[in-house]
Design a protein around this motif. Structure first.
Motif, mmCIF file in Angstrom:
data_model
loop_
_atom_site.group_PDB
_atom_site.id
_atom_site.type_symbol
_atom_site.label_atom_id
_atom_site.label_comp_id
_atom_site.label_asym_id
_atom_site.label_seq_id
_atom_site.Cartn_x
_atom_site.Cartn_y
_atom_site.Cartn_z
ATOM 1 N N HIS A 1 11.578 7.211 8.437
ATOM 2 C CA HIS A 1 11.524 6.148 7.679
ATOM 3 C C HIS A 1 10.507 5.295 8.386
ATOM 4 C CE1 HIS A 1 12.070 2.417 5.513
ATOM 5 N NE2 HIS A 1 12.863 3.189 4.393
ATOM 6 N N GLU B 1 14.753 -4.801 0.890
ATOM 7 C CA GLU B 1 14.195 -4.664 -0.058
ATOM 8 C C GLU B 1 12.786 -4.411 0.047
ATOM 9 O OE1 GLU B 1 14.895 -7.867 -3.151
ATOM 10 O OE2 GLU B 1 17.069 -7.191 -3.115
ATOM 11 N N ASP C 1 11.971 -1.246 1.773
ATOM 12 C CA ASP C 1 12.550 -0.016 0.925
ATOM 13 C C ASP C 1 13.607 0.651 1.503
ATOM 14 O OD1 ASP C 1 10.614 -0.332 -1.161
ATOM 15 O OD2 ASP C 1 8.988 0.771 0.313
ATOM 16 N N LYS C 2 14.553 -0.111 2.296
ATOM 17 C CA LYS C 2 15.685 0.174 2.809
ATOM 18 C C LYS C 2 16.866 -0.541 2.680
ATOM 19 C CE LYS C 2 17.126 2.583 7.238
ATOM 20 N NZ LYS C 2 16.618 2.857 8.945
ATOM 21 N N GLN D 1 3.076 -5.403 4.988
ATOM 22 C CA GLN D 1 3.453 -4.516 4.855
ATOM 23 C C GLN D 1 3.657 -3.487 6.165
ATOM 24 O OE1 GLN D 1 5.019 -2.959 2.013
ATOM 25 N NE2 GLN D 1 4.881 -5.114 1.718
ATOM 26 N N LYS E 1 6.282 -2.317 8.358
ATOM 27 C CA LYS E 1 7.705 -2.216 8.018
ATOM 28 C C LYS E 1 8.432 -1.869 9.503
ATOM 29 C CE LYS E 1 6.821 -0.791 3.454
ATOM 30 N NZ LYS E 1 7.131 0.122 2.411
#
Length: 484
Positions: free
Chosen positions: A11, A266, A269-270, A313, A315
């Motif tokens: 991820h 959020e 995306d986790k 962005q 992450k």
């Protein structure tokens, strides 16, 4: 084959960037939070009348523990740490109560209450998600706004040097610093605007040098390297009233951190589940205990760095881990803290208006989510009014017992208690959200801790879908489910 590759791929949160990218990305996070990180020891140390050397030590300890706290939250171990890109720093929510505690007792009582607050947070972490309904946006937004409003008195004190009125030169430097920050926010590129407050402090200090407003006499005496010794100011003490006051702060911290963890989950995306939320809150508690032991204060996630993750962005949690290492290195260099302590108070005051104003704005932004009925307006109005009483009239509780003064002399703790209790009293019919947990399990609603309004919307969609199926809806209507 493609599914196997996708499942085994890391991820983005767990990817480690190359060192040539890792360090500058980590430094960017440090710059974004640095002004806020050093503000609390400056405020508390100055309010308690500590020397320049002691304030510099408080700053060093703060940076050191902030770095350790960021590593715990980002990397994690066992059941401690949310393992997401979060930066940790001392919370503004504790400033008012800590100054009241320090004036009533001494700084060892602040550290004792901080340790008790951390242990309380660790104990409450596993079940805190179950009581989140007591802290809707109405309460959290009001409390955050109160924090910023209460701190404006600190900014004014910096500008006036705690005198009844400001000198024209001090007011000019405060105004100049504030105007420079505004111009950066308006005209500078986004990468520069993100550190506008820090740049305002730097430029304001440089301009103040020819006016003999900068005192860096302690820089030469400060060493290049030092160890942050625990219990530097003495063994912690635990007055009951001080502990109770700080436990209220602990609830505010946990609510604030919960919002930041859900938001960053959020963004990357986790989504954060209940267990992961408990791990993150437990890490906050551990960092707060370490803060009390290593001569600093309660810790929380910094919202401005959540915004930075959203903007860039980037992450990876290893970026904020690098930021933690940078903070630790800065904390171990006393000359850095001595330079910060030498910044003119008038320049700090100008930056403080912007910094504390941003806290107020963050509260307003949270309140935007609230449907303002007459009842909700009353909750905000009364809570803010109670909070500002000791700010506009500092001696209002002078004839009350010391324990009462400790809790209510701080507008922050008084306002927080008022917001929680008024919401319970006036919005009792809206507090019955116990069915949400069952809905998470029996229906396909994500297990991340959504806000109650989001949960209700998801349940409404699910009920509509079940009704359509019951009436023999076509397969096409099922595929059109907005959750899919």
């Amino acid at each position: 084959m493609s599914r196997t590759v996708t499942a085994s791929a890391k991820h983005p949160v767990d990817e480690i960037p190359r060192l040539d990218k890792l360090f500058p990305l980590g430094l960017q996070h440090v710059l974004a939070m640095y002004a806020g990180a050093i503000a609390v020891p400056l405020i508390v140390g100055g309010a308690l009348g500590y020397s320049s050397a002691d304030i510099a030590f408080l700053i060093s300890a703060d940076l050191f523990v902030a770095g350790v706290a960021t590593l715990i939250q980002s990397i994690g171990f066992w059941r401690f740490g949310v393992r997401l890109p979060l930066m940790q720093g001392v919370t503004f929510a504790a400033v008012g109560p800590m100054i009241a505690i320090g004036n009533q007792y001494d700084i060892t009582a602040i550290f004792g209450a901080t340790i008790a607050c951390g242990l309380f947070m660790i104990a409450l972490a596993p079940v805190f998600s179950s009581i989140l309904r007591f802290f809707p946006p109405l309460v959290t937004g009001t409390v955050i706004m109160i924090i910023g409003l209460s701190l404006m008195g600190v900014a004014a004190g910096w500008i006036t040097n705690n005198e009844p009125s400001a000198q024209p030169r001090d007011l000019a430097f405060a105004a100049g610093t504030l105007i420079f920050i505004i111009l950066l926010e308006k005209f500078a590129p986004p990468s520069v605007a993100r550190v506008s407050v820090l740049l305002g402090l730097v430029v304001g200090t440089i301009v103040a040098i020819p006016f003999d407003m900068v005192d860096w006499s302690g820089v030469g005496e400060a060493g290049w390297f030092a160890v942050i010794t625990p219990l530097h100011f003495g063994f912690p003490t635990f007055p009951i009233a001080a502990v109770i006051s700080m436990l209220v702060v602990g609830l505010v911290i946990m609510t604030e951190t919960t919002g930041d963890m859900l938001a960053v989950g959020e963004i990357v995306d986790k989504p954060v589940g209940r267990r992961q939320l408990g791990d993150g809150l437990r890490a906050d508690g551990l960092s707060t205990v370490l803060g009390g032991l290593f001569n600093t204060f309660p810790y929380t996630a910094f919202a401005q760095n959540v915004g930075l993750v959203s903007l860039t962005q980037v992450k990876s949690r290893w970026v904020t881990a690098m930021s933690g290492l940078i903070l630790i290195a800065l904390g171990l260099v006393p000359k850095v803290a001595a330079i910060v302590e030498g910044v003119p108070r008038a320049v700090l005051g100008g930056a403080g208006i912007a910094l504390f104003g941003m806290v107020v704005a963050a509260g307003v932004r949270t309140l935007v989510k609230v449907h303002f009925t007459n009842t909700n307006v009353l909750v905000v109005a009364i809570s803010v009014g109670i909070a500002l009483l000791p700010t506009v009239q500092p001696e209002i509780y002078a004839n009350f017992p010391s324990w009462f003064q400790l809790i209510f002399h701080s507008g922050i703790s008084a306002g927080a208690l008022a917001a929680i209790l008024l919401n319970l009293l006036l919005n009792r019919d809206q507090m019955n959200e116990d069915h949400v947990a069952a809905a998470h399990e029996t229906r396909a609603i994500p297990k991340s801790l959504n806000r109650p309004d989001v949960v209700r919307q998801a349940e409404a969609r699910e009920a509509s879908r079940e009704a359509e199926l019951a009436h023999g809806s076509s397969a096409e209507s099922t595929e059109g489910d907005p959750r899919r």
